[in-house]
Design a protein around this motif. Structure first.
Motif, PDB file in Angstrom:
ATOM      1  N   VAL A 248       0.851  -1.188   0.000  1.00 46.98           N
ATOM      2  CA  VAL A 248       0.000   0.000   0.000  1.00 46.98           C
ATOM      3  C   VAL A 248       0.891   1.245   0.000  1.00 46.98           C
ATOM      4  CG1 VAL A 248      -1.792   1.269   1.218  1.00 46.98           C
ATOM      5  CG2 VAL A 248      -1.812  -1.232   1.233  1.00 46.98           C
ATOM      6  N   HIS A 249       0.707   2.092  -1.008  1.00 55.51           N
ATOM      7  CA  HIS A 249       1.537   3.293  -1.153  1.00 55.51           C
ATOM      8  C   HIS A 249       0.996   4.412  -0.266  1.00 55.51           C
ATOM      9  CE1 HIS A 249       3.771   1.910  -4.831  1.00 55.51           C
ATOM     10  NE2 HIS A 249       2.756   1.067  -4.824  1.00 55.51           N
ATOM     11  N   TYR A 250       1.421   4.400   0.980  1.00 52.81           N
ATOM     12  CA  TYR A 250       0.936   5.407   1.921  1.00 52.81           C
ATOM     13  C   TYR A 250       1.490   6.807   1.639  1.00 52.81           C
ATOM     14  CZ  TYR A 250      -1.125   1.688   4.714  1.00 52.81           C
ATOM     15  OH  TYR A 250      -1.905   0.635   5.152  1.00 52.81           O
ATOM     16  N   SER A 251       2.434   6.892   0.701  1.00 48.35           N
ATOM     17  CA  SER A 251       2.982   8.208   0.317  1.00 48.35           C
ATOM     18  C   SER A 251       2.211   8.793  -0.864  1.00 48.35           C
ATOM     19  CB  SER A 251       4.461   8.073  -0.058  1.00 48.35           C
ATOM     20  OG  SER A 251       4.613   7.143  -1.137  1.00 48.35           O
ATOM     21  N   SER A 252       1.143   8.091  -1.289  1.00 45.97           N
ATOM     22  CA  SER A 252       0.353   8.562  -2.433  1.00 45.97           C
ATOM     23  C   SER A 252      -0.296   9.911  -2.126  1.00 45.97           C
ATOM     24  CB  SER A 252      -0.738   7.539  -2.757  1.00 45.97           C
ATOM     25  OG  SER A 252      -1.678   8.073  -3.670  1.00 45.97           O
ATOM     26  N   PRO A 253      -0.342  10.815  -3.142  1.00 41.95           N
ATOM     27  CA  PRO A 253      -0.994  12.118  -2.946  1.00 41.95           C
ATOM     28  C   PRO A 253      -2.521  12.021  -3.004  1.00 41.95           C
ATOM     29  CG  PRO A 253      -0.208  11.931  -5.199  1.00 41.95           C
ATOM     30  CD  PRO A 253       0.274  10.689  -4.483  1.00 41.95           C
ATOM     31  N   SER A 254      -3.054  10.836  -3.220  1.00 40.15           N
ATOM     32  CA  SER A 254      -4.510  10.662  -3.342  1.00 40.15           C
ATOM     33  C   SER A 254      -5.226  11.104  -2.067  1.00 40.15           C
ATOM     34  CB  SER A 254      -4.838   9.194  -3.621  1.00 40.15           C
ATOM     35  OG  SER A 254      -6.227   8.957  -3.505  1.00 40.15           O
ATOM     36  N   PRO A 255      -6.376  11.770  -2.203  1.00 45.21           N
ATOM     37  CA  PRO A 255      -7.154  12.164  -1.008  1.00 45.21           C
ATOM     38  C   PRO A 255      -7.667  10.950  -0.235  1.00 45.21           C
ATOM     39  CG  PRO A 255      -8.415  12.535  -3.028  1.00 45.21           C
ATOM     40  CD  PRO A 255      -7.009  12.232  -3.452  1.00 45.21           C
ATOM     41  N   LEU A 256      -7.594   9.772  -0.849  1.00 37.89           N
ATOM     42  CA  LEU A 256      -8.041   8.537  -0.176  1.00 37.89           C
ATOM     43  C   LEU A 256      -6.931   7.915   0.665  1.00 37.89           C
ATOM     44  CD1 LEU A 256      -9.963   6.809  -3.133  1.00 37.89           C
ATOM     45  CD2 LEU A 256     -10.959   8.017  -1.186  1.00 37.89           C
ATOM     46  N   CYS A 257      -5.715   8.420   0.509  1.00 39.19           N
ATOM     47  CA  CYS A 257      -4.556   7.799   1.158  1.00 39.19           C
ATOM     48  C   CYS A 257      -4.744   7.691   2.678  1.00 39.19           C
ATOM     49  CB  CYS A 257      -3.302   8.610   0.848  1.00 39.19           C
ATOM     50  SG  CYS A 257      -1.787   7.811   1.443  1.00 39.19           S
ATOM     51  N   GLY A 258      -4.420   6.517   3.210  1.00 42.74           N
ATOM     52  CA  GLY A 258      -4.509   6.282   4.639  1.00 42.74           C
ATOM     53  C   GLY A 258      -5.848   5.730   5.086  1.00 42.74           C
ATOM     54  N   LYS A 259      -6.772   5.629   4.160  1.00 40.46           N
ATOM     55  CA  LYS A 259      -8.103   5.126   4.496  1.00 40.46           C
ATOM     56  C   LYS A 259      -8.127   3.596   4.487  1.00 40.46           C
ATOM     57  CE  LYS A 259     -10.185   9.257   4.332  1.00 40.46           C
ATOM     58  NZ  LYS A 259     -10.892   9.888   5.468  1.00 40.46           N
ATOM     59  N   ARG A 260      -9.085   3.062   5.218  1.00 39.08           N
ATOM     60  CA  ARG A 260      -9.376   1.622   5.162  1.00 39.08           C
ATOM     61  C   ARG A 260     -10.760   1.454   4.535  1.00 39.08           C
ATOM     62  NH1 ARG A 260      -6.673  -2.283   8.136  1.00 39.08           N
ATOM     63  NH2 ARG A 260      -4.839  -1.532   9.227  1.00 39.08           N
ATOM     64  N   ILE A 261     -10.868   0.460   3.659  1.00 37.78           N
ATOM     65  CA  ILE A 261     -12.110   0.299   2.911  1.00 37.78           C
ATOM     66  C   ILE A 261     -12.651  -1.119   3.041  1.00 37.78           C
ATOM     67  CG2 ILE A 261     -11.006  -0.362   0.726  1.00 37.78           C
ATOM     68  CD1 ILE A 261     -13.084   1.484  -0.684  1.00 37.78           C
ATOM     69  N   CYS A 262     -13.959  -1.210   3.198  1.00 41.73           N
ATOM     70  CA  CYS A 262     -14.636  -2.511   3.311  1.00 41.73           C
ATOM     71  C   CYS A 262     -15.742  -2.570   2.261  1.00 41.73           C
ATOM     72  CB  CYS A 262     -15.221  -2.680   4.711  1.00 41.73           C
ATOM     73  SG  CYS A 262     -16.041  -4.264   4.987  1.00 41.73           S
ATOM     74  N   PHE A 263     -15.962  -3.756   1.688  1.00 35.37           N
ATOM     75  CA  PHE A 263     -16.955  -3.925   0.630  1.00 35.37           C
ATOM     76  C   PHE A 263     -18.143  -4.753   1.108  1.00 35.37           C
ATOM     77  CE2 PHE A 263     -13.127  -2.807  -1.502  1.00 35.37           C
ATOM     78  CZ  PHE A 263     -13.478  -2.235  -2.723  1.00 35.37           C
TER      79      PHE A 263
END
Length: 369
Positions: A248-263
């Protein structure tokens, strides 16, 4: 024509193979008048292990261990049991009888005897289907409804065979049908031993039910079975391994970075290829997948309806909503379509899995070299 009701007790069932220590039977005429009742005591040539497991209590047999060990072996009664069960003038009945038939089969194999052919009827299945029950009841519970007051504190094969007869007699009286008419009305009770193998109509019925159910789900989900993820299936195991170890690229500039997601489990269980591709793309955005709805920041919803336009229940969504409503965690709810659009993915493309294009696993990532 006579009716034969039989029951078997075993010294143990190690490795799923019962070592028979008694074979009890009751023979009646067509009016259920008892013509013969007998308990054949057999030396199991194995140790006794009658202790229960979990919520199942152990059993107490009708004879001392010494009496069993002094009796002849199963092979000494093989011809008699075979003749009894194969007699074309008899209809053979038992209660939860596939287990007893399995004991006979395993003993034939142990003593190098032919596993003979015969047909038999499961009275438990008639009772269950006639009363439209989901769970199969025990012998004494059924027998008590038809006037049997004895308990099953001591297991004696011929007594249990007699209880089975009383259940069948009660079913006939209750339905006002003969045994043959009941058998035809509830055909899932038919069982047989043929060419060394055991089978029954109920197993076939369940297989057809399952096939129909799977075909229906293919139509509803628009996803082939090969793309499903049942627990412990190869697809499921591969997905769990990948989702747990993807870098997981935690250095990503994405506004989603650092989130956890469940489906939603309704989407995840039927979309293996899509989930592999989505989790791969999420990893590039610094988002970690979790199967725990109470540990996520984003929950992806999915609507699945049956042919009556009724929503299937999503147990993960229920947990996520409960967690969010209680204030335990702030969770954002988005649909699967919204997520796909947010990630700039193509629905058709993510339906095809190319493992070479997936994000690298953590161990292989250059960032961790």
């Amino acid at each position: 024509m006579n009716y034969i009701f039989f029951d078997i007790e075993c010294a143990n069932c190690f490795q799923g193979k019962g070592k028979i220590c008694s074979f009890g039977y009751v023979i009646t005429n067509e009016r259920f008048r008892v013509l013969e009742k007998r308990d054949i005591v057999i030396n199991p040539r194995s140790k006794f292990h009658l202790a229960g497991r979990g919520n199942h209590p152990g059993i107490v047999l009708a004879y001392d261990e010494a009496e069993f060990k002094a009796a002849p072996l199963f092979s000494a009664y093989y011809d008699e049991i075979r003749e009894l069960l194969q007699d074309e003038n008899n209809i053979v009945f038992g209660f939860s009888v596939m287990s007893d038939a399995g004991f006979i089969k395993s003993e034939c194999e142990r003593y190098k005897k032919e596993v003979f052919d015969y047909n038999f009827i499961d009275v438990q299945r008639i009772y269950t289907d006639m009363h439209s029950l989901t769970n199969t009841p025990g012998l004494i519970k059924c027998a008590s409804e038809y006037g049997v007051k004895q308990t099953q504190e001591i297991h004696k094969s011929d007594d249990d065979a007699f209880f089975t007869m009383r259940v069948m007699k009660g079913l006939c009286k209750e339905s006002r049908l003969s045994p043959l008419e009941l058998i035809e009305k509830y055909p899932n009770c038919k069982c047989w031993s043929k060419n060394g193998e055991l089978d029954n109509e109920f197993v076939k019925f369940k297989a057809i039910q399952k096939a129909n159910r799977l075909s229906k789900m293919e139509k509803l989900t628009g996803s082939k079975r090969s793309n499903w993820m049942y627990s412990k299936s190869d697809n499921h195991n591969e997905f769990v391994k990948y989702a747990s170890n993807v870098f997981v690229h935690y250095s990503s500039p994405s506004p989603l970075c650092g989130k956890r997601i469940c489906f939603s489990n309704l989407y995840e269980e039927f979309h293996f290829s899509e989930m592999m591709n989505i989790v791969s793309e999420l990893a590039k955005h610094g988002v970690r997948y979790t199967h725990k709805p109470y540990a996520c920041d984003i929950f992806v919803t999915y609507s699945l309806k049956n042919k009556n336009d009724e929503e299937y229940e999503c147990f993960r969504l229920n947990k996520a909503l409960k967690c969010a409503e209680s204030g335990e965690r702030s969770i954002e709810f988005i649909s699967i379509d919204e997520l796909i659009e947010m990630l700039n993915l193509n629905k058709d493309e993510i339906a095809n899995l190319d493992r070479s294009k997936l994000s690298a696993l953590w161990k292989r990532s250059p960032a961790n070299v």
